[in-house]
Motif scaffolding. Structure first.
Motif, PDB file in Angstrom:
ATOM      1  N   GLU A 267       2.430  -1.755  -5.280  1.00  0.00           N
ATOM      2  CA  GLU A 267       2.286  -2.805  -6.274  1.00  0.00           C
ATOM      3  C   GLU A 267       3.689  -3.302  -6.587  1.00  0.00           C
ATOM      4  N   ALA A 268       3.785  -4.565  -6.944  1.00  0.00           N
ATOM      5  CA  ALA A 268       5.092  -5.146  -7.256  1.00  0.00           C
ATOM      6  C   ALA A 268       4.971  -6.029  -8.486  1.00  0.00           C
ATOM      7  N   ARG A 269       6.087  -6.193  -9.171  1.00  0.00           N
ATOM      8  CA  ARG A 269       6.156  -7.146 -10.272  1.00  0.00           C
ATOM      9  C   ARG A 269       7.550  -7.741 -10.306  1.00  0.00           C
ATOM     10  N   GLN A 270       7.585  -8.998 -10.728  1.00  0.00           N
ATOM     11  CA  GLN A 270       8.867  -9.691 -10.811  1.00  0.00           C
ATOM     12  C   GLN A 270       9.508  -9.405 -12.151  1.00  0.00           C
ATOM     13  N   ARG A 271      10.792  -9.178 -12.111  1.00  0.00           N
ATOM     14  CA  ARG A 271      11.592  -8.942 -13.308  1.00  0.00           C
ATOM     15  C   ARG A 271      12.730  -9.941 -13.305  1.00  0.00           C
ATOM     16  N   ALA A 272      13.409 -10.091 -14.410  1.00  0.00           N
ATOM     17  CA  ALA A 272      14.513 -11.045 -14.508  1.00  0.00           C
ATOM     18  C   ALA A 272      15.600 -10.752 -13.475  1.00  0.00           C
ATOM     19  N   GLU A 273      15.825  -9.483 -13.180  1.00  0.00           N
ATOM     20  CA  GLU A 273      16.896  -9.095 -12.271  1.00  0.00           C
ATOM     21  C   GLU A 273      16.421  -8.879 -10.837  1.00  0.00           C
ATOM     22  N   GLY A 274      15.187  -9.195 -10.523  1.00  0.00           N
ATOM     23  CA  GLY A 274      14.668  -9.012  -9.169  1.00  0.00           C
ATOM     24  C   GLY A 274      13.211  -8.607  -9.203  1.00  0.00           C
ATOM     25  N   PHE A 275      12.887  -7.519  -8.511  1.00  0.00           N
ATOM     26  CA  PHE A 275      11.514  -7.038  -8.431  1.00  0.00           C
ATOM     27  C   PHE A 275      11.488  -5.526  -8.618  1.00  0.00           C
ATOM     28  N   GLN A 276      10.324  -5.033  -9.020  1.00  0.00           N
ATOM     29  CA  GLN A 276      10.088  -3.597  -9.076  1.00  0.00           C
ATOM     30  C   GLN A 276       8.882  -3.299  -8.202  1.00  0.00           C
ATOM     31  N   VAL A 277       8.909  -2.141  -7.541  1.00  0.00           N
ATOM     32  CA  VAL A 277       7.862  -1.728  -6.622  1.00  0.00           C
ATOM     33  C   VAL A 277       7.456  -0.305  -6.967  1.00  0.00           C
ATOM     34  N   ARG A 278       6.151  -0.027  -6.875  1.00  0.00           N
ATOM     35  CA  ARG A 278       5.666   1.343  -7.110  1.00  0.00           C
ATOM     36  C   ARG A 278       4.479   1.631  -6.196  1.00  0.00           C
ATOM     37  N   ASP A 279       4.112   2.891  -6.089  1.00  0.00           N
ATOM     38  CA  ASP A 279       2.966   3.346  -5.304  1.00  0.00           C
ATOM     39  C   ASP A 279       1.697   3.062  -6.094  1.00  0.00           C
ATOM     40  N   SER A 280       0.785   2.303  -5.511  1.00  0.00           N
ATOM     41  CA  SER A 280      -0.426   1.925  -6.239  1.00  0.00           C
ATOM     42  C   SER A 280      -1.344   3.111  -6.527  1.00  0.00           C
ATOM     43  N   LYS A 281      -1.313   4.118  -5.679  1.00  0.00           N
ATOM     44  CA  LYS A 281      -2.188   5.277  -5.899  1.00  0.00           C
ATOM     45  C   LYS A 281      -1.753   6.083  -7.120  1.00  0.00           C
ATOM     46  N   LEU A 282      -0.461   6.096  -7.427  1.00  0.00           N
ATOM     47  CA  LEU A 282       0.047   6.878  -8.553  1.00  0.00           C
ATOM     48  C   LEU A 282       0.029   6.096  -9.865  1.00  0.00           C
ATOM     49  N   GLY A 283      -0.056   4.772  -9.775  1.00  0.00           N
ATOM     50  CA  GLY A 283      -0.102   3.948 -10.985  1.00  0.00           C
ATOM     51  C   GLY A 283       1.095   4.199 -11.885  1.00  0.00           C
ATOM     52  N   HIS A 284       0.834   4.431 -13.167  1.00  0.00           N
ATOM     53  CA  HIS A 284       1.911   4.613 -14.141  1.00  0.00           C
ATOM     54  C   HIS A 284       2.720   5.895 -13.907  1.00  0.00           C
ATOM     55  N   ASP A 285       2.203   6.821 -13.102  1.00  0.00           N
ATOM     56  CA  ASP A 285       2.946   8.043 -12.793  1.00  0.00           C
ATOM     57  C   ASP A 285       3.905   7.859 -11.614  1.00  0.00           C
ATOM     58  N   SER A 286       3.848   6.714 -10.965  1.00  0.00           N
ATOM     59  CA  SER A 286       4.696   6.466  -9.802  1.00  0.00           C
ATOM     60  C   SER A 286       6.134   6.184 -10.215  1.00  0.00           C
ATOM     61  N   PRO A 287       7.082   6.652  -9.416  1.00  0.00           N
ATOM     62  CA  PRO A 287       8.462   6.199  -9.645  1.00  0.00           C
ATOM     63  C   PRO A 287       8.512   4.695  -9.366  1.00  0.00           C
ATOM     64  N   VAL A 288       9.369   3.994 -10.081  1.00  0.00           N
ATOM     65  CA  VAL A 288       9.515   2.550  -9.922  1.00  0.00           C
ATOM     66  C   VAL A 288      10.868   2.273  -9.282  1.00  0.00           C
ATOM     67  N   PHE A 289      10.844   1.517  -8.207  1.00  0.00           N
ATOM     68  CA  PHE A 289      12.069   1.179  -7.485  1.00  0.00           C
ATOM     69  C   PHE A 289      12.451  -0.256  -7.795  1.00  0.00           C
ATOM     70  N   ALA A 290      13.667  -0.464  -8.252  1.00  0.00           N
ATOM     71  CA  ALA A 290      14.171  -1.800  -8.563  1.00  0.00           C
ATOM     72  C   ALA A 290      14.853  -2.377  -7.329  1.00  0.00           C
ATOM     73  N   LEU A 291      14.497  -3.605  -6.982  1.00  0.00           N
ATOM     74  CA  LEU A 291      15.064  -4.275  -5.819  1.00  0.00           C
ATOM     75  C   LEU A 291      15.585  -5.647  -6.217  1.00  0.00           C
ATOM     76  N   GLN A 292      16.707  -6.026  -5.657  1.00  0.00           N
ATOM     77  CA  GLN A 292      17.182  -7.395  -5.804  1.00  0.00           C
ATOM     78  C   GLN A 292      16.239  -8.298  -5.007  1.00  0.00           C
ATOM     79  N   SER A 293      16.204  -9.577  -5.335  1.00  0.00           N
ATOM     80  CA  SER A 293      15.282 -10.506  -4.672  1.00  0.00           C
ATOM     81  C   SER A 293      15.426 -10.489  -3.155  1.00  0.00           C
ATOM     82  N   ALA A 294      16.653 -10.505  -2.652  1.00  0.00           N
ATOM     83  CA  ALA A 294      16.879 -10.509  -1.198  1.00  0.00           C
ATOM     84  C   ALA A 294      16.346  -9.226  -0.556  1.00  0.00           C
ATOM     85  N   ASP A 295      16.487  -8.105  -1.234  1.00  0.00           N
ATOM     86  CA  ASP A 295      15.985  -6.835  -0.705  1.00  0.00           C
ATOM     87  C   ASP A 295      14.457  -6.813  -0.691  1.00  0.00           C
ATOM     88  N   PHE A 296      13.836  -7.404  -1.713  1.00  0.00           N
ATOM     89  CA  PHE A 296      12.378  -7.464  -1.774  1.00  0.00           C
ATOM     90  C   PHE A 296      11.838  -8.335  -0.637  1.00  0.00           C
TER      91      PHE A 296
END
Length: 83
Positions: free
Chosen positions: A44-73
């Motif tokens: 799952e992904a969501r856009q943030r002011a500083e880029g994007f965040q990505v997490r494992d959909s199976k873990l939901g809110h328990d998933s670690p969240v990875f922050a990515l710059q737009s180019a990396d996403f």
């Protein structure tokens, strides 16, 4: 991608009946390639002011969240399309 949203309560909330607390909606978008099966590898992904965040959909809110710059996403999406 389909939207998955939930409410998040402020960590400053003390949980009491008289506590002034704010909740905000956080929207995650689940990949349309997710088949919902137990063996599906999906993110799952969501856009943030500083880029994007990505997490494992199976873990939901328990998933670690990875922050990515737009180019990396964009690079992640391109690599996934080739796989």
């Amino acid at each position: 991608m389909t939207e998955v949203s939930s409410w998040r309560k402020s960590t400053r909330s003390n949980g009491g009946a008289d506590s002034s607390c704010v909740e905000c909606r956080v929207t995650w978008r689940k990949s349309t390639r997710s088949n919902g099966g137990a063996d599906s590898n999906c993110v799952e992904a969501r856009q943030r002011a500083e880029g994007f965040q990505v997490r494992d959909s199976k873990l939901g809110h328990d998933s670690p969240v990875f922050a990515l710059q737009s180019a990396d996403f964009v690079g992640l999406l391109e690599a996934a399309a080739r796989a």
